[in-house]
Design a protein around this motif. Structure first.
Motif, PDB file in Angstrom:
ATOM      1  N   SER A  96       0.518   8.235  14.173  1.00 33.69           N
ATOM      2  CA  SER A  96       0.975   6.811  13.996  1.00 33.69           C
ATOM      3  C   SER A  96       0.250   6.102  14.713  1.00 33.69           C
ATOM      4  CB  SER A  96       2.460   6.997  13.924  1.00 33.69           C
ATOM      5  OG  SER A  96       2.822   5.267  14.033  1.00 33.69           O
ATOM      6  N   LYS A 124       4.585   5.826   9.780  1.00 32.48           N
ATOM      7  CA  LYS A 124       5.870   5.245   9.601  1.00 32.48           C
ATOM      8  C   LYS A 124       6.120   4.305   8.764  1.00 32.48           C
ATOM      9  CE  LYS A 124       6.457   4.580  14.092  1.00 32.48           C
ATOM     10  NZ  LYS A 124       7.111   4.189  15.188  1.00 32.48           N
ATOM     11  N   ARG A 129      11.592   6.274   7.302  1.00 36.44           N
ATOM     12  CA  ARG A 129      10.691   6.376   6.220  1.00 36.44           C
ATOM     13  C   ARG A 129       9.266   6.737   6.536  1.00 36.44           C
ATOM     14  NH1 ARG A 129      14.260   2.240   2.887  1.00 36.44           N
ATOM     15  NH2 ARG A 129      12.974   0.775   4.010  1.00 36.44           N
ATOM     16  N   LYS A 191       3.364  -1.249  -4.910  1.00 39.93           N
ATOM     17  CA  LYS A 191       3.129  -1.638  -3.386  1.00 39.93           C
ATOM     18  C   LYS A 191       1.836  -1.391  -3.143  1.00 39.93           C
ATOM     19  CE  LYS A 191       5.535  -0.654   0.765  1.00 39.93           C
ATOM     20  NZ  LYS A 191       6.807  -0.357   1.358  1.00 39.93           N
ATOM     21  N   GLU A 227       5.425   4.626  -7.072  1.00 37.16           N
ATOM     22  CA  GLU A 227       5.709   2.917  -6.938  1.00 37.16           C
ATOM     23  C   GLU A 227       4.448   2.442  -6.418  1.00 37.16           C
ATOM     24  OE1 GLU A 227       7.918   4.701  -3.465  1.00 37.16           O
ATOM     25  OE2 GLU A 227       7.463   5.350  -5.695  1.00 37.16           O
TER      26      GLU A 227
HETATM   27  C1  BT5 Z   1       6.817   0.036   4.964  1.00 34.64           C
HETATM   28  O1  BT5 Z   1       8.073   0.509   5.288  1.00 34.64           O
HETATM   29  O2  BT5 Z   1       6.312  -0.394   4.201  1.00 34.64           O
HETATM   30  C2  BT5 Z   1       5.892   0.023   6.454  1.00 34.64           C
HETATM   31  C3  BT5 Z   1       4.712   0.554   6.168  1.00 34.64           C
HETATM   32  C4  BT5 Z   1       3.679   0.225   7.405  1.00 34.64           C
HETATM   33  C5  BT5 Z   1       2.642   1.430   7.528  1.00 34.64           C
HETATM   34  C6  BT5 Z   1       1.582   1.198   8.648  1.00 34.64           C
HETATM   35  S1  BT5 Z   1       0.170   2.053   8.627  1.00 34.64           S
HETATM   36  C7  BT5 Z   1      -0.376   1.656  10.219  1.00 34.64           C
HETATM   37  C8  BT5 Z   1       0.986   1.561  11.025  1.00 34.64           C
HETATM   38  N1  BT5 Z   1       1.397   2.827  11.563  1.00 34.64           N
HETATM   39  C9  BT5 Z   1       2.633   3.530  11.129  1.00 34.64           C
HETATM   40  O3  BT5 Z   1       2.913   4.650  11.421  1.00 34.64           O
HETATM   41  N2  BT5 Z   1       3.086   2.554  10.142  1.00 34.64           N
HETATM   42  C10 BT5 Z   1       2.342   1.280  10.096  1.00 34.64           C
HETATM   43  P1  BT5 Z   1       9.110   0.462   4.218  1.00 34.64           P
HETATM   44  O4  BT5 Z   1       9.384  -0.737   3.642  1.00 34.64           O
HETATM   45  O5  BT5 Z   1      10.127   1.229   4.784  1.00 34.64           O
HETATM   46  O6  BT5 Z   1       8.491   1.592   3.024  1.00 34.64           O
HETATM   47  C11 BT5 Z   1       8.423   2.704   3.220  1.00 34.64           C
HETATM   48  C12 BT5 Z   1       8.263   3.372   1.536  1.00 34.64           C
HETATM   49  O7  BT5 Z   1       7.153   3.102   1.085  1.00 34.64           O
HETATM   50  C13 BT5 Z   1       8.381   4.752   1.597  1.00 34.64           C
HETATM   51  O8  BT5 Z   1       9.714   5.325   1.609  1.00 34.64           O
HETATM   52  C14 BT5 Z   1       7.690   5.002   0.118  1.00 34.64           C
HETATM   53  O9  BT5 Z   1       8.707   4.951  -0.951  1.00 34.64           O
HETATM   54  C15 BT5 Z   1       6.704   3.966  -0.001  1.00 34.64           C
HETATM   55  N3  BT5 Z   1       5.313   4.520   0.484  1.00 34.64           N
HETATM   56  C16 BT5 Z   1       4.938   5.394   1.361  1.00 34.64           C
HETATM   57  N4  BT5 Z   1       3.643   5.392   1.847  1.00 34.64           N
HETATM   58  C17 BT5 Z   1       3.038   4.376   0.876  1.00 34.64           C
HETATM   59  C18 BT5 Z   1       1.872   4.165   0.506  1.00 34.64           C
HETATM   60  N5  BT5 Z   1       0.755   4.568   0.974  1.00 34.64           N
HETATM   61  N6  BT5 Z   1       1.409   3.147  -0.374  1.00 34.64           N
HETATM   62  C19 BT5 Z   1       2.946   2.360  -1.195  1.00 34.64           C
HETATM   63  N7  BT5 Z   1       3.948   3.153  -0.826  1.00 34.64           N
HETATM   64  C20 BT5 Z   1       4.280   3.721   0.018  1.00 34.64           C
END
Ligand code: BT5
Length: 330
Positions: A96, A124, A129, A191, A227
């Motif tokens: 991450s 993450k 999640r 998203k 989604e």
């Molecule tokens: C987020 O959490 O949306 C925060 C995402 C942050 C990602 C970045 S990448 C660089 C940095 N390093 C990390 O490790 N993280 C950050 P949340 O609101 O909790 O949404 C998570 C949810 O989004 C998941 O449970 C899925 O339903 C959905 N999801 C997972 N991967 C996705 C993707 N690539 N595109 C769209 N939705 C996704």
């Protein structure tokens, strides 16, 4: 001079002379390197995937750049004073970027330092999640910030970043995305970007912040949750990740400076205009409970103000929001 600085200078030189052949002599003289050092670094750039052609009597030209987010390349032409002006750490794969940036911040890396990865094995989201981070297609980066800020104002930073990413997407791809409080960027209700802000704090004040951003750029949607969408999917064309990344960093610098100088109010107005949930019936899911209400406002600390059915108002600092299903999402 460090390798990455030399590579950056040579690349910048080529970018400024697009499609032109330049003799080794001229490059060496302008950049102040020996011919041997130039030759060595041109070969290193070739190993990184840059297609640099050499033609007798004409010289060198850059024919193509790889689809990579090398820090020395991302930093070229960034008109920023802070963001991306420190070291840009680039990795092929990380668990991450937020975790690596956190470790670097603990070791004292300055504000503006960036960590970028081509893929993440344990990307993450919030509350444990996952963020799905396929190779070849997405932008995954984390930025170290050290604002003088009370800890309870941190949600504001996520919204500032969301506004910046929205603007960058609009400028580079011409797509008008919306912001779903507190940390999502949506196109047509799907998203395309998520933001995760983590912090280390003293009792009241922030020590440092890690602002993590994931954007689905050219990602194949079959690799994403249902989604989700990607910019390529929405615009039916590939988007230059590095160009978008540079634009995101430029917009973030402007908005971050604006917030530091003028407070959250001006950006709060932009955020409200872009919101997909304000003035809508919503359901708010908190840790163990959920309630329905009407999304009234976003306040000066970045909290969502929700009017419940009984008329009382609640400030929500974190949680998941969904629109009333009887109405289509934006
Ligand atoms: C987020 O959490 O949306 C925060 C995402 C942050 C990602 C970045 S990448 C660089 C940095 N390093 C990390 O490790 N993280 C950050 P949340 O609101 O909790 O949404 C998570 C949810 O989004 C998941 O449970 C899925 O339903 C959905 N999801 C997972 N991967 C996705 C993707 N690539 N595109 C769209 N939705 C996704």
């Amino acid at each position: 001079m460090k390798d990455i600085d030399t590579k950056r200078q040579i690349l910048r030189f080529f970018y400024e002379r697009k499609n032109k052949y330049v003799s080794g002599e001229e490059i060496s003289a302008s950049l102040g390197f020996s011919r041997a050092s130039l030759w060595k670094h041109i070969n290193k750039l070739r190993l990184d995937g840059y297609l640099i052609e050499a033609v007798p009597h004409l010289g060198y030209t850059l024919k193509a750049a790889p689809d990579k987010m090398y820090g020395y390349d991302v930093g070229i032409g960034l008109g920023t004073d802070i963001i991306g002006k420190q070291k840009i750490w680039h990795y092929e794969s990380l668990e991450s970027t937020n975790n690596t940036a956190y470790e670097l911040a603990e070791k004292g890396e300055p504000e503006g330092t960036l960590v970028v990865a081509e893929t993440q094995t344990l990307g993450k989201g919030r509350l444990g999640r996952k963020w799905i981070s396929p190779k070849n297609g997405g932008i995954y980066f984390s930025l170290i910030l050290r604002p003088e800020m009370e800890s309870d104002k941190v949600p504001v930073i996520t919204l500032v970043a969301a506004v910046s990413v929205q603007k960058a997407i609009k400028k580079v791809c011409g797509i008008s995305a919306g912001i779903k409080w507190p940390n999502d960027i949506l196109i047509g209700g799907k998203k395309v970007c998520g933001i995760l802000t983590e912090l280390k704090a003293q009792p009241d004040m922030v020590d440092f912040l890690i602002l993590g951003v994931g954007i689905n750029v050219n990602t194949e949607i079959k690799k994403l949750p249902p989604e989700a969408t990607s910019l390529k999917n929405e615009s039916s064309r590939s988007v230059s990740r590095i160009k978008l990344m540079r634009r995101v960093l430029t917009e973030m610098e402007k908005d971050y400076q604006k917030m530091k100088n003028e407070g959250f109010m001006p950006i709060r107005e932009e955020c409200k205009k872009l919101s997909t949930i304000l003035n809508k019936q919503i359901t708010v899911k908190e840790y163990n409970s959920e309630f329905e209400g009407f999304a009234k406002d976003i306040d000066e600390k970045g909290a969502l103000i929700v009017q419940k059915k009984d008329g009382t108002r609640k400030r929500v600092f974190s949680g998941d929001v969904c629109r009333d299903r009887s109405r289509p999402a934006r």
